[in-house]
Design a protein around this motif. Structure first.
Motif, PDB file in Angstrom:
ATOM      1  N   LEU A 125       0.841  -1.186   0.000  1.00  0.00           N
ATOM      2  CA  LEU A 125       0.000   0.000   0.000  1.00  0.00           C
ATOM      3  C   LEU A 125       0.879   1.238   0.000  1.00  0.00           C
ATOM      4  O   LEU A 125       1.726   1.388   0.895  1.00  0.00           O
ATOM      5  N   ALA A 126       0.665   2.105  -0.947  1.00  0.00           N
ATOM      6  CA  ALA A 126       1.373   3.387  -1.001  1.00  0.00           C
ATOM      7  C   ALA A 126       2.874   3.213  -0.827  1.00  0.00           C
ATOM      8  O   ALA A 126       3.521   3.984  -0.116  1.00  0.00           O
ATOM      9  N   GLY A 127       3.415   2.175  -1.474  1.00  0.00           N
ATOM     10  CA  GLY A 127       4.855   1.958  -1.418  1.00  0.00           C
ATOM     11  C   GLY A 127       5.346   1.306  -0.148  1.00  0.00           C
ATOM     12  O   GLY A 127       6.561   1.194   0.059  1.00  0.00           O
ATOM     13  N   ARG A 128       4.429   0.868   0.719  1.00  0.00           N
ATOM     14  CA  ARG A 128       4.828   0.196   1.951  1.00  0.00           C
ATOM     15  C   ARG A 128       4.289  -1.221   1.978  1.00  0.00           C
ATOM     16  O   ARG A 128       3.230  -1.517   1.422  1.00  0.00           O
ATOM     17  N   ARG A 129       5.024  -2.088   2.660  1.00  0.00           N
ATOM     18  CA  ARG A 129       4.642  -3.496   2.784  1.00  0.00           C
ATOM     19  C   ARG A 129       3.953  -3.704   4.130  1.00  0.00           C
ATOM     20  O   ARG A 129       4.430  -3.238   5.160  1.00  0.00           O
ATOM     21  N   PHE A 130       2.820  -4.397   4.102  1.00  0.00           N
ATOM     22  CA  PHE A 130       2.088  -4.707   5.334  1.00  0.00           C
ATOM     23  C   PHE A 130       1.844  -6.213   5.435  1.00  0.00           C
ATOM     24  O   PHE A 130       1.740  -6.908   4.419  1.00  0.00           O
ATOM     25  N   GLU A 131       1.753  -6.676   6.665  1.00  0.00           N
ATOM     26  CA  GLU A 131       1.287  -8.037   6.941  1.00  0.00           C
ATOM     27  C   GLU A 131      -0.125  -7.904   7.502  1.00  0.00           C
ATOM     28  O   GLU A 131      -0.348  -7.197   8.492  1.00  0.00           O
ATOM     29  N   VAL A 132      -1.085  -8.554   6.860  1.00  0.00           N
ATOM     30  CA  VAL A 132      -2.497  -8.377   7.210  1.00  0.00           C
ATOM     31  C   VAL A 132      -3.068  -9.695   7.722  1.00  0.00           C
ATOM     32  O   VAL A 132      -3.080 -10.701   7.009  1.00  0.00           O
ATOM     33  N   VAL A 133      -3.505  -9.684   8.964  1.00  0.00           N
ATOM     34  CA  VAL A 133      -4.210 -10.833   9.529  1.00  0.00           C
ATOM     35  C   VAL A 133      -5.697 -10.648   9.241  1.00  0.00           C
ATOM     36  O   VAL A 133      -6.263  -9.583   9.504  1.00  0.00           O
ATOM     37  N   VAL A 134      -6.313 -11.677   8.692  1.00  0.00           N
ATOM     38  CA  VAL A 134      -7.698 -11.596   8.245  1.00  0.00           C
ATOM     39  C   VAL A 134      -8.532 -12.642   8.974  1.00  0.00           C
ATOM     40  O   VAL A 134      -8.133 -13.800   9.067  1.00  0.00           O
ATOM     41  N   HIS A 135      -9.657 -12.217   9.508  1.00  0.00           N
ATOM     42  CA  HIS A 135     -10.589 -13.202  10.063  1.00  0.00           C
ATOM     43  C   HIS A 135     -12.010 -12.690   9.974  1.00  0.00           C
ATOM     44  O   HIS A 135     -12.250 -11.473   9.925  1.00  0.00           O
ATOM     45  N   ARG A 136     -12.928 -13.636   9.925  1.00  0.00           N
ATOM     46  CA  ARG A 136     -14.337 -13.297   9.784  1.00  0.00           C
ATOM     47  C   ARG A 136     -15.027 -13.306  11.139  1.00  0.00           C
ATOM     48  O   ARG A 136     -14.653 -14.053  12.045  1.00  0.00           O
ATOM     49  N   SER A 137     -16.044 -12.454  11.256  1.00  0.00           N
ATOM     50  CA  SER A 137     -16.882 -12.431  12.444  1.00  0.00           C
ATOM     51  C   SER A 137     -18.265 -11.981  12.005  1.00  0.00           C
ATOM     52  O   SER A 137     -18.449 -11.540  10.869  1.00  0.00           O
ATOM     53  N   PRO A 138     -19.257 -12.077  12.883  1.00  0.00           N
ATOM     54  CA  PRO A 138     -20.587 -11.578  12.512  1.00  0.00           C
ATOM     55  C   PRO A 138     -20.574 -10.103  12.130  1.00  0.00           C
ATOM     56  O   PRO A 138     -21.477  -9.632  11.429  1.00  0.00           O
ATOM     57  N   ALA A 139     -19.536  -9.367  12.564  1.00  0.00           N
ATOM     58  CA  ALA A 139     -19.450  -7.940  12.249  1.00  0.00           C
ATOM     59  C   ALA A 139     -18.946  -7.676  10.850  1.00  0.00           C
ATOM     60  O   ALA A 139     -19.075  -6.553  10.342  1.00  0.00           O
ATOM     61  N   GLY A 140     -18.375  -8.677  10.188  1.00  0.00           N
ATOM     62  CA  GLY A 140     -17.812  -8.499   8.863  1.00  0.00           C
ATOM     63  C   GLY A 140     -16.431  -9.124   8.777  1.00  0.00           C
ATOM     64  O   GLY A 140     -16.066  -9.994   9.575  1.00  0.00           O
ATOM     65  N   LEU A 141     -15.655  -8.680   7.803  1.00  0.00           N
ATOM     66  CA  LEU A 141     -14.298  -9.163   7.612  1.00  0.00           C
ATOM     67  C   LEU A 141     -13.345  -8.215   8.343  1.00  0.00           C
ATOM     68  O   LEU A 141     -13.314  -7.018   8.049  1.00  0.00           O
ATOM     69  N   LEU A 142     -12.615  -8.733   9.319  1.00  0.00           N
ATOM     70  CA  LEU A 142     -11.703  -7.916  10.100  1.00  0.00           C
ATOM     71  C   LEU A 142     -10.304  -7.997   9.489  1.00  0.00           C
ATOM     72  O   LEU A 142      -9.760  -9.096   9.304  1.00  0.00           O
ATOM     73  N   LEU A 143      -9.729  -6.851   9.174  1.00  0.00           N
ATOM     74  CA  LEU A 143      -8.411  -6.764   8.551  1.00  0.00           C
ATOM     75  C   LEU A 143      -7.476  -6.023   9.507  1.00  0.00           C
ATOM     76  O   LEU A 143      -7.687  -4.840   9.804  1.00  0.00           O
ATOM     77  N   GLU A 144      -6.442  -6.706   9.977  1.00  0.00           N
ATOM     78  CA  GLU A 144      -5.490  -6.109  10.906  1.00  0.00           C
ATOM     79  C   GLU A 144      -4.156  -5.901  10.195  1.00  0.00           C
ATOM     80  O   GLU A 144      -3.509  -6.861   9.777  1.00  0.00           O
ATOM     81  N   PHE A 145      -3.766  -4.648  10.047  1.00  0.00           N
ATOM     82  CA  PHE A 145      -2.565  -4.276   9.301  1.00  0.00           C
ATOM     83  C   PHE A 145      -1.409  -3.991  10.264  1.00  0.00           C
ATOM     84  O   PHE A 145      -1.555  -3.189  11.192  1.00  0.00           O
ATOM     85  N   GLU A 146      -0.267  -4.635  10.021  1.00  0.00           N
ATOM     86  CA  GLU A 146       0.967  -4.301  10.726  1.00  0.00           C
ATOM     87  C   GLU A 146       2.055  -4.056   9.688  1.00  0.00           C
ATOM     88  O   GLU A 146       2.186  -4.843   8.733  1.00  0.00           O
ATOM     89  N   PRO A 147       2.845  -2.989   9.833  1.00  0.00           N
ATOM     90  CA  PRO A 147       3.945  -2.769   8.890  1.00  0.00           C
ATOM     91  C   PRO A 147       4.894  -3.962   8.893  1.00  0.00           C
ATOM     92  O   PRO A 147       5.273  -4.473   9.950  1.00  0.00           O
ATOM     93  N   ALA A 148       5.262  -4.427   7.703  1.00  0.00           N
ATOM     94  CA  ALA A 148       6.193  -5.555   7.596  1.00  0.00           C
ATOM     95  C   ALA A 148       7.587  -5.107   8.031  1.00  0.00           C
ATOM     96  O   ALA A 148       7.966  -3.951   7.811  1.00  0.00           O
ATOM     97  N   PRO A 149       8.366  -5.983   8.650  1.00  0.00           N
ATOM     98  CA  PRO A 149       9.714  -5.594   9.072  1.00  0.00           C
ATOM     99  C   PRO A 149      10.630  -5.399   7.871  1.00  0.00           C
ATOM    100  O   PRO A 149      10.404  -5.974   6.802  1.00  0.00           O
ATOM    101  N   HIS A 150      11.645  -4.559   8.057  1.00  0.00           N
ATOM    102  CA  HIS A 150      12.632  -4.422   6.986  1.00  0.00           C
ATOM    103  C   HIS A 150      13.433  -5.717   6.876  1.00  0.00           C
ATOM    104  O   HIS A 150      13.411  -6.575   7.766  1.00  0.00           O
ATOM    105  N   ALA A 151      14.144  -5.878   5.796  1.00  0.00           N
ATOM    106  CA  ALA A 151      14.799  -7.153   5.486  1.00  0.00           C
ATOM    107  C   ALA A 151      15.696  -7.636   6.620  1.00  0.00           C
ATOM    108  O   ALA A 151      15.747  -8.827   6.933  1.00  0.00           O
TER     109      ALA A 151
END
Length: 410
Positions: A125-151
């Motif tokens: 996203l916008a030139g940055r790498r993220f690790e996204v944990v995804v899970h479903r719940s009755p509220a919808g699709l929950l997307l948790e974004f954490e910046p990926a570590p540098h190499a």
């Protein structure tokens, strides 16, 4: 469905009503899954179709989402979540291809071990790498974004496998629960860099005992063999530990980011964050950690036959500590490896203990038989009597006036 966030409305993080007196029972009553915010090193989006069959749109977002994700396109302006991000189509934010990947990951997560195991999706996203944990719940699709570590911070596949092999071999060689626990504590401290790591075992009444410890050289005080009351880790926190292998608190001094709006438009209720890796921390627990001088913490669950057996707990004192996802995955695997060995290790210890006591009992009976007096026979070798009872002191009494003691007694 109404998608709005009133910026003037208070967004308290925490789930205890205002004015609730804080005592040893407060934590047991706190609904920590309804904490209402996330840790600010990451961001949360909740997406759902606003109508049946419609595309996924943002129905809730952490207040820091726009700034963290640096989303300047798709109608998102700055960090004004209420005016811009809510209602935005997911495909417009992350691209149609990546939105499809996230939706598919949500389907996979719904089938994966009741949500206990997470496999993050790599996203750009916008030139940055993220690790996204995804899970479903009755509220919808929950997307948790954490910046990926540098190499340089990432563990890498070779180091990951070497770590897992080394610790699993040490656990397999362990001749006791404590020996295996010590190997796990040493390895988790090595790969995470936490100042102190210990293994905490629950007893039947849920009080805890520290059975293994690994600490940095600058920490002089040992916690080995200390016991803590059951209220130290309340019942609802234990329930979440039994559901998920790992919990990370990056910085106890960081202000959490509230989820907006507070009520989920799909369910009409506060968002259940019990399964979220970014879930904010109970204010009571934060105060507890600060009082101990802790800046960051991490816990890995240990289960035996599906029941919470204990925890590998980590504390860091010298600053905030974000542990990359691949390192956390390695720690989860080490906790699982130890958990699978617990039954065998405890059975072996029980067998050895029974054999040892049988030998002590036989030796004690032999002493009694060799003496003309029962009391003299029992006290001829006090160490045998104390070992049989697992005591530091004992009294042998045949009558009120005839009582002999050995070891440490009143």
């Amino acid at each position: 469905m109404t998608l709005s966030a009133d910026p003037a409305a208070p967004s308290a993080i925490g789930s205890l009503p205002a004015g609730t007196p804080v005592d040893l029972t407060t934590c047991d009553r706190e609904p920590i899954h309804l904490i209402g915010g996330v840790q600010p090193h990451g961001a949360l989006l909740v997406v759902a179709p606003t109508d049946p069959g419609a595309e996924l749109r943002v129905v809730q977002a952490s207040a820091n989402a726009a700034a963290t994700l640096r989303l300047g396109g798709g109608g998102v302006v700055g960090g004004d979540v209420g005016a811009a991000m809510l209602g935005a189509p997911l495909a417009g934010l992350v691209g149609a291809e990546q939105a499809a990947v996230l939706a598919a990951a949500g389907d996979d997560a719904a089938r994966d071990d009741a949500g206990r195991v997470y496999h993050p999706v790599a996203l750009d996203l916008a030139g940055r790498r993220f690790e996204v944990v995804v899970h479903r719940s009755p509220a919808g699709l929950l997307l948790e974004f954490e910046p990926a570590p540098h190499a340089g911070a990432a563990m890498g596949a070779t180091a990951f496998h070497a770590t897992v092999r080394r610790t699993m071999a040490a656990v397999a060689r362990g001749t006791s629960v404590r020996a295996a626990a010590g190997a796990v504590a040493d390895e988790i401290r090595r790969v995470t860099g936490f100042d102190r790591v210990w293994v905490y075992r629950f007893h039947e009444d849920w009080h805890g005992e520290i059975i293994a410890e690994s600490r940095d050289a600058h920490i002089e005080e040992s916690w080995l063999d200390l016991h803590y009351p059951a209220s130290d880790i309340p019942a609802q926190a234990r329930a979440l530990f039994a559901r998920h292998w790992l919990r990370l608190i990056v910085d106890v001094h960081a202000d959490p980011s509230p989820v907006l709006p507070a009520a989920n438009p799909v369910t009409g209720a506060p968002l259940d964050l019990g399964d979220c890796v970014l879930r904010a921390v109970s204010p009571v627990h934060l105060e507890y950690l600060r009082n101990m001088g802790v800046r960051a913490s991490m816990s890995v669950s240990l289960l035996r036959e599906g029941r919470l057996w204990g925890l590998v707990s980590c504390h860091h004192y010298t600053g905030a500590r974000h542990v990359p996802y691949d390192v956390r995955a390695a720690c989860e695997l080490l906790g699982q490896a130890f958990s699978t060995q617990l039954g065998l290790l405890e059975a072996t210890e029980d067998r050895d203990h029974a054999l040892r006591l049988a030998g002590v009992r036989a030796a004690l009976l032999e002493r009694v038989a060799a003496e003309r007096d029962v009391v003299e026979g029992l006290l001829a070798n006090p160490a045998l009597l104390l070992e049989l009872a697992g005591a530091e002191g004992a009294a042998v009494c045949l009558a009120e006036s005839e009582c002999a003691t050995v070891g440490r007694t009143p």
